[in-house]
Design a protein around this motif. Structure first.
Motif, mmCIF file in Angstrom:
data_model
loop_
_atom_site.group_PDB
_atom_site.id
_atom_site.type_symbol
_atom_site.label_atom_id
_atom_site.label_comp_id
_atom_site.label_asym_id
_atom_site.label_seq_id
_atom_site.Cartn_x
_atom_site.Cartn_y
_atom_site.Cartn_z
ATOM 1 N N TRP A 271 37.364 37.134 44.357
ATOM 2 C CA TRP A 271 36.568 38.374 44.654
ATOM 3 C C TRP A 271 36.018 38.736 43.233
ATOM 4 O O TRP A 271 36.588 38.633 42.220
ATOM 5 C CB TRP A 271 37.370 39.801 44.949
ATOM 6 N N ALA A 272 34.727 38.955 43.159
ATOM 7 C CA ALA A 272 34.118 39.513 41.962
ATOM 8 C C ALA A 272 34.219 40.786 41.233
ATOM 9 O O ALA A 272 34.509 40.930 40.023
ATOM 10 C CB ALA A 272 32.631 39.021 42.099
ATOM 11 N N TYR A 273 34.306 41.917 42.027
ATOM 12 C CA TYR A 273 34.271 43.263 41.430
ATOM 13 C C TYR A 273 35.623 43.763 42.110
ATOM 14 O O TYR A 273 35.844 43.695 43.078
ATOM 15 C CB TYR A 273 32.888 43.890 41.770
ATOM 16 N N TRP A 274 36.019 44.784 41.135
ATOM 17 C CA TRP A 274 37.089 45.579 41.337
ATOM 18 C C TRP A 274 37.073 47.018 40.937
ATOM 19 O O TRP A 274 36.354 47.113 39.808
ATOM 20 C CB TRP A 274 38.522 44.861 40.396
ATOM 21 N N GLY A 275 37.849 47.858 41.554
ATOM 22 C CA GLY A 275 37.843 49.126 41.265
ATOM 23 C C GLY A 275 39.177 49.150 40.395
ATOM 24 O O GLY A 275 39.879 48.180 40.131
ATOM 25 N N LYS A 276 39.549 50.354 39.756
ATOM 26 C CA LYS A 276 40.623 50.441 38.966
ATOM 27 C C LYS A 276 42.070 50.984 39.742
ATOM 28 O O LYS A 276 42.929 51.034 39.124
ATOM 29 C CB LYS A 276 40.472 51.644 37.939
ATOM 30 N N GLY A 277 41.899 51.185 41.053
ATOM 31 C CA GLY A 277 42.979 51.460 41.873
ATOM 32 C C GLY A 277 43.301 52.858 42.116
ATOM 33 O O GLY A 277 43.112 53.691 41.030
ATOM 34 N N THR A 278 44.128 53.136 43.147
ATOM 35 C CA THR A 278 44.597 54.554 43.550
ATOM 36 C C THR A 278 45.855 54.294 43.816
ATOM 37 O O THR A 278 46.252 53.524 44.722
ATOM 38 C CB THR A 278 43.813 55.076 44.335
ATOM 39 N N LEU A 279 46.880 55.138 43.296
ATOM 40 C CA LEU A 279 48.481 54.951 43.647
ATOM 41 C C LEU A 279 48.936 55.492 45.095
ATOM 42 O O LEU A 279 48.295 56.842 45.351
ATOM 43 C CB LEU A 279 49.272 55.530 42.728
ATOM 44 N N VAL A 280 49.299 54.848 45.821
ATOM 45 C CA VAL A 280 50.110 55.273 47.246
ATOM 46 C C VAL A 280 51.497 55.309 47.185
ATOM 47 O O VAL A 280 51.840 54.169 47.024
ATOM 48 C CB VAL A 280 49.227 54.466 48.648
ATOM 49 N N THR A 281 51.926 56.511 47.471
ATOM 50 C CA THR A 281 53.651 56.426 47.585
ATOM 51 C C THR A 281 54.068 56.929 48.537
ATOM 52 O O THR A 281 53.638 57.889 49.235
ATOM 53 C CB THR A 281 54.135 57.462 46.297
ATOM 54 N N VAL A 282 54.861 56.252 49.262
ATOM 55 C CA VAL A 282 55.458 56.530 50.761
ATOM 56 C C VAL A 282 57.015 56.664 50.353
ATOM 57 O O VAL A 282 57.558 55.906 50.337
ATOM 58 C CB VAL A 282 55.191 55.411 51.675
ATOM 59 N N SER A 283 57.286 58.035 50.845
ATOM 60 C CA SER A 283 58.909 58.127 50.739
ATOM 61 C C SER A 283 59.650 58.053 51.941
ATOM 62 O O SER A 283 58.943 58.454 53.006
ATOM 63 C CB SER A 283 59.062 59.395 49.944
#
Length: 122
Positions: free
Chosen positions: A109-121
Motif C-alpha cells: 500500500w502506497a499511502y497511509w494515515g496517522k491512525g486512530t486508537l480503538v480500545t475495547v474493554s
C-alpha cells in the motif's frame, strides 16, 4: 500527493460498536482501492479489510473480523468507512487507513494515515 485522516476511534466495552472514517484529500480518490489495517501493542501491523475503487462485491476481510466488520466507501465524499460491531478486547489497536494498494501486506500500500486508537474493554 494523497493525504489520509482517520476519525472515530475511542473506547468501548466488549460487544459494542464503533464506526471509523477516513477522509482522503489530494489526488482523485475514486480510482484508489482503500484498506484498513491495525496494529496492536507489540505486534505487527495487520490487514483488516479492503475495498476496490468500485466497491460492490470487491471487498475483503481478515478472518478475525469477518462477519463483524464492514468496509464501505462514498466516492462523492472521498471517504471510506469501517463499521465495527461485536467488538472484542483483542480488537484493541491503532487502526490505519491505507490507499492505493492491493493485497494484505502493508508493503503493498502506497499511502497511509496517522491512525486512530480503538480500545475495547472487557
Amino acid at each position: 500527493q494523497v493525504q489520509l485522516a482517520e476519525f472515530g476511534g475511542g473506547s468501548v466495552q466488549a460487544g459494542g460498536s464503533l464506526r471509523l472514517s477516513c477522509a482522503v484529500s489530494g489526488r482523485t480518490f475514486r480510482v484508489y482501492a482503500m484498506g484498513w489495517f491495525r496494529q496492536a501493542p507489540g505486534k505487527e501491523r495487520e490487514f483488516v479489510a479492503s475495498i476496490s475503487w468500485s466497491g460492490g462485491t470487491s471487498v475483503y476481510y481478515a478472518d478475525s473480523v469477518k462477519g463483524r466488520f464492514t468496509i464501505s466507501r462514498d466516492n462523492a465524499k472521498n471517504t471510506v468507512y469501517l463499521q465495527m460491531n461485536s467488538l472484542k478486547p483483542e480488537d484493541t489497536a491503532v487502526y490505519y487507513c491505507a490507499a492505493d494498494g492491493l493485497g494484505r501486506s502493508k508493503s503493498d500500500w502506497a499511502y497511509w494515515g496517522k491512525g486512530t486508537l480503538v480500545t475495547v474493554s472487557s
